[in-house]
Design a protein around this motif. Structure first.
Motif, PDB file in Angstrom:
ATOM      1  N   THR A  70       0.852  -1.185   0.000  1.00  0.00           N
ATOM      2  CA  THR A  70       0.000   0.000   0.000  1.00  0.00           C
ATOM      3  C   THR A  70       0.886   1.233   0.000  1.00  0.00           C
ATOM      4  OG1 THR A  70      -1.457  -1.216   1.450  1.00  0.00           O
ATOM      5  CG2 THR A  70      -1.896   1.122   1.217  1.00  0.00           C
ATOM      6  N   ALA A 103       0.473   4.989   0.947  1.00  0.00           N
ATOM      7  CA  ALA A 103      -0.451   5.952   1.556  1.00  0.00           C
ATOM      8  C   ALA A 103      -0.105   7.381   1.165  1.00  0.00           C
ATOM      9  CB  ALA A 103      -0.431   5.797   3.071  1.00  0.00           C
ATOM     10  N   HIS A 155       3.665   2.595   4.166  1.00  0.00           N
ATOM     11  CA  HIS A 155       2.286   2.163   4.396  1.00  0.00           C
ATOM     12  C   HIS A 155       1.608   3.108   5.379  1.00  0.00           C
ATOM     13  CE1 HIS A 155       2.496   0.249   8.325  1.00  0.00           C
ATOM     14  NE2 HIS A 155       3.626  -0.317   7.976  1.00  0.00           N
ATOM     15  N   GLU A 156       0.276   2.964   5.520  1.00  0.00           N
ATOM     16  CA  GLU A 156      -0.512   4.044   6.123  1.00  0.00           C
ATOM     17  C   GLU A 156      -0.171   4.319   7.587  1.00  0.00           C
ATOM     18  OE1 GLU A 156      -1.797   1.374   4.676  1.00  0.00           O
ATOM     19  OE2 GLU A 156      -2.128   0.171   6.464  1.00  0.00           O
ATOM     20  N   GLN A 169      -9.254   8.393   5.791  1.00  0.00           N
ATOM     21  CA  GLN A 169      -9.107   7.334   4.789  1.00  0.00           C
ATOM     22  C   GLN A 169      -8.895   7.925   3.392  1.00  0.00           C
ATOM     23  OE1 GLN A 169     -12.172   4.346   4.739  1.00  0.00           O
ATOM     24  NE2 GLN A 169     -11.089   3.186   6.318  1.00  0.00           N
ATOM     25  N   ASP A 206      -6.796   5.269   1.529  1.00  0.00           N
ATOM     26  CA  ASP A 206      -6.868   3.954   2.153  1.00  0.00           C
ATOM     27  C   ASP A 206      -8.092   3.199   1.646  1.00  0.00           C
ATOM     28  OD1 ASP A 206      -6.606   1.784   3.799  1.00  0.00           O
ATOM     29  OD2 ASP A 206      -7.328   2.813   5.601  1.00  0.00           O
ATOM     30  N   GLU A 258      -8.154   0.277   0.773  1.00  0.00           N
ATOM     31  CA  GLU A 258      -8.092  -1.102   1.265  1.00  0.00           C
ATOM     32  C   GLU A 258      -8.704  -1.234   2.656  1.00  0.00           C
ATOM     33  OE1 GLU A 258      -3.927  -1.895   1.126  1.00  0.00           O
ATOM     34  OE2 GLU A 258      -3.978  -2.479  -0.975  1.00  0.00           O
ATOM     35  N   ASN A 259      -9.083  -0.106   3.273  1.00  0.00           N
ATOM     36  CA  ASN A 259      -9.710  -0.119   4.600  1.00  0.00           C
ATOM     37  C   ASN A 259      -8.772  -0.657   5.678  1.00  0.00           C
ATOM     38  OD1 ASN A 259     -11.911   0.633   6.141  1.00  0.00           O
ATOM     39  ND2 ASN A 259     -12.922  -1.361   5.978  1.00  0.00           N
ATOM     40  N   ASN A 260      -7.505  -0.286   5.617  1.00  0.00           N
ATOM     41  CA  ASN A 260      -6.542  -0.728   6.626  1.00  0.00           C
ATOM     42  C   ASN A 260      -6.738   0.010   7.944  1.00  0.00           C
ATOM     43  OD1 ASN A 260      -5.134  -2.593   4.969  1.00  0.00           O
ATOM     44  ND2 ASN A 260      -4.157  -0.879   3.932  1.00  0.00           N
TER      45      ASN A 260
END
Lengths: 375, 181
Positions: free
Chosen positions: A98, A100, A252-253, A345, A350, A352-354
């Protein structure tokens, strides 16, 4: 319900005893390393036991490419520390991460073929550069996201049978939720019930440092003299709280805020990253501020989080992904508390809903009602 | 050098002007702040700027444009150096300026370029510099004054040990297990 019971030994003695048990009951032992402090301590302890018994253990690193140079250096150090007792398993294959930091490049394919000129580092001559598993039976958790980090781990693990994978996960560490999930499913090996492990097909993942605190890890590193990633010292000099020190992936987020200090820590890594990944420059300048990425403060030309959310949806660059957000948000409550999380988000892209949204009533609404009644 | 080569395929064709050679002194009251600069300088960095001018002299002219209508020089870059020249700080009647002939858009862009095109110090190299200065015989207090940092920061940099050293004397925790209860 299993409960926690204190023993009579120190965590170091207990971890050594657990490792002896692992070596007694498993022929194939593979220690996962990341370059971080926990896996450094674990690898050092496991190597000591392997040396004592004249055995070899695998040392596994899933290389995300977009990591600190210091992490890669640390992994190389660990893999070459006791060459007689180590089988290096440095995996440098394509998978999806991912990103972000960008609204148009939501994923990064690390080690992507044909982009070798842009890679953060050249591949190691002795790394595993092609997926060692059978591609026809390769599994993917989520087809929409594509082949990702955990898929690479799972498929790699399935190359082995009856192996013990050692992981430096700690209950008191950065992921207590993960620990709760782990301890609910004990494993049974040769009649022994083990709460610090998870069954993974015919293999087990084991966490011999599960009861260590961060100061135990640092004490062990100091007294054993094992080297550790330079990033920790830089974060320390920079005044990071000890609990907030991380050396994980850079984009990543949850981790991309590390980019803020990257030019000061590793200027050359930052220069490579600028060329490799979109959106880095903005994240570097604004990653720590309350506006934008953290979504704590509204931009001054907007008056509510709902307005901000709708504005972001209307102007989102990627019309395909915007549908994912719209469908998800349609199922959620319509209040300021939820809307702020939806904004977060959106700015982190986001899809991917992390960073899941806590779909609850605005906690302030209850307070306002209370005072309405009281006053 | 390498950065320049990469940006410009044929460096020989690039025309560079040197307005810094046309620096002149003007009365500080003829200058005005602009209304577009987003840069903010903290109080400790103002103190450092003052110290730097005292230690090194005034090395960089203020960049301005001339507003003929208002008959003033509008600052493009160097607002804080101009502030330092005021009565509260160094009280200098005249300041050095270079005058650019820029459109409004060019001025705003120039301000951002001047503010942002700069480096940051690598944390471990900063620590090296401080250790070297101590080696040259400077005291902690002198270093704090001349580098514009507080004593606490000097001490942090002076700690040659890493984070692991801090925990060398720590007690190990007591182990625990999960048991069926």
């Amino acid at each position: 319900m299993p409960t926690q019971r204190y023993g009579t030994t120190s965590v170091l003695e207990a971890a050594r005893a657990r490792l002896r048990w692992v070596f007694d009951h498993h022929e194939t032992i593979i220690c996962s390393v990341s370059g971080g402090k926990d896996s450094t301590a674990l690898a050092h302890l496991a190597l000591a036991e392997a040396k004592r018994r004249g055995r070899r253990i695998g040392m596994f690193f899933l290389d995300e490419e977009v990591v600190y140079q210091s992490s890669a250096d640390q992994v190389e150090y660990l893999m070459t520390l006791e060459p007689e007792h180590t089988i290096p398993m440095w995996l440098q294959v394509e998978f999806r991460l991912t990103n972000a930091t960008s609204t148009t490049e939501g994923q990064l394919v690390c080690w992507e073929a044909g982009k070798h000129k842009l890679w953060m580092r050249p591949k190691k001559a002795w790394s595993i550069q092609h997926a060692p598993w059978d591609r026809s039976t390769e599994t993917v958790r989520d087809r929409r996201k594509g082949f990702g980090f955990y898929d690479a781990i799972e498929n790699f693990e399935r190359c082995y049978e009856g192996a013990a994978f050692l992981v430096g996960l700690r209950a008191a560490g950065e992921s207590p939720n993960r620990w709760r999930a782990v301890s609910k499913n004990p494993v049974t090996v040769d009649g022994d019930r083990i709460y610090w492990g998870t069954q993974k097909g015919s293999n087990v993942a084991l966490y011999p440092l599960f009861d260590w605190n961060f100061h135990d890890v640092w004490r062990y590193i100091a007294e054993s003299g094992v080297r550790y990633s330079k990033i920790y010292d830089m974060q320390f000099r920079k005044g990071y709280p000890i609990h907030e020190m991380r050396v994980s992936s850079l984009i990543h987020e949850r981790a991309f805020r590390s980019i803020c200090d990257l030019p000061e820590f590793e200027p050359r890594t930052y220069d490579r990253l600028l060329k490799r990944v979109k959106g880095i420059s903005l994240a570097q300048e604004h990653g720590k501020k309350d506006q934008l990425f953290r979504a704590r403060k509204l931009p001054k030309n907007l008056t509510s989080w709902r307005e901000y959310r709708d504005h972001l949806l209307r102007t989102h660059q990627d019309r395909e992904r915007v549908g994912i957000f719209e469908r998800r948000f349609a199922r959620q409550l319509d209040n300021e508390y939820v809307a702020r999380q939806q904004v977060r988000q959106l700015v982190l892209n986001d899809y991917e809903n992390n960073l899941a949204v806590d779909n609850a009533e605005d906690p302030r609404a209850a307070l306002v009602r209370y005072y309405d009644e009281v006053l | 050098m390498t950065a320049k080569k990469k940006q410009n395929a044929s460096p020989s064709k690039v025309m560079v002007t040197f307005p810094c050679l046309q620096t002149r002194m003007v009365c500080r009251d003829r200058l005005r702040a602009n209304n577009w600069n987003p840069n903010a300088v903290s109080a400790d960095k103002m103190q450092l700027l003052r110290q730097s001018i005292l230690d090194n002299g005034w090395c960089f002219p203020i960049v301005v444009i001339f507003d003929a209508e208002a008959d003033v020089f509008v600052i493009v870059d160097g607002f804080h150096r101009w502030t330092i020249a005021q009565q509260d700080w160094l009280d200098l009647p005249e300041v050095p300026v270079v005058v650019l002939d820029h459109t409004i858009a060019q001025r705003m862009v120039a301000t951002v370029q001047f503010n942002k095109a700069r480096g940051v110090h690598q944390v471990d190299l900063d620590a090296e510099v401080i250790r070297a200065l101590i080696g040259q015989g400077m005291t902690d207090e002198q270093i704090a004054t001349h580098l514009g940092i507080d004593l606490d920061t000097v001490h942090r940099y002076k700690q040659l040990t890493g984070i692991a050293e801090l925990f060398r004397e720590a007690e190990y925790s007591t182990s625990w297990e999960m048991v069926d209860g």
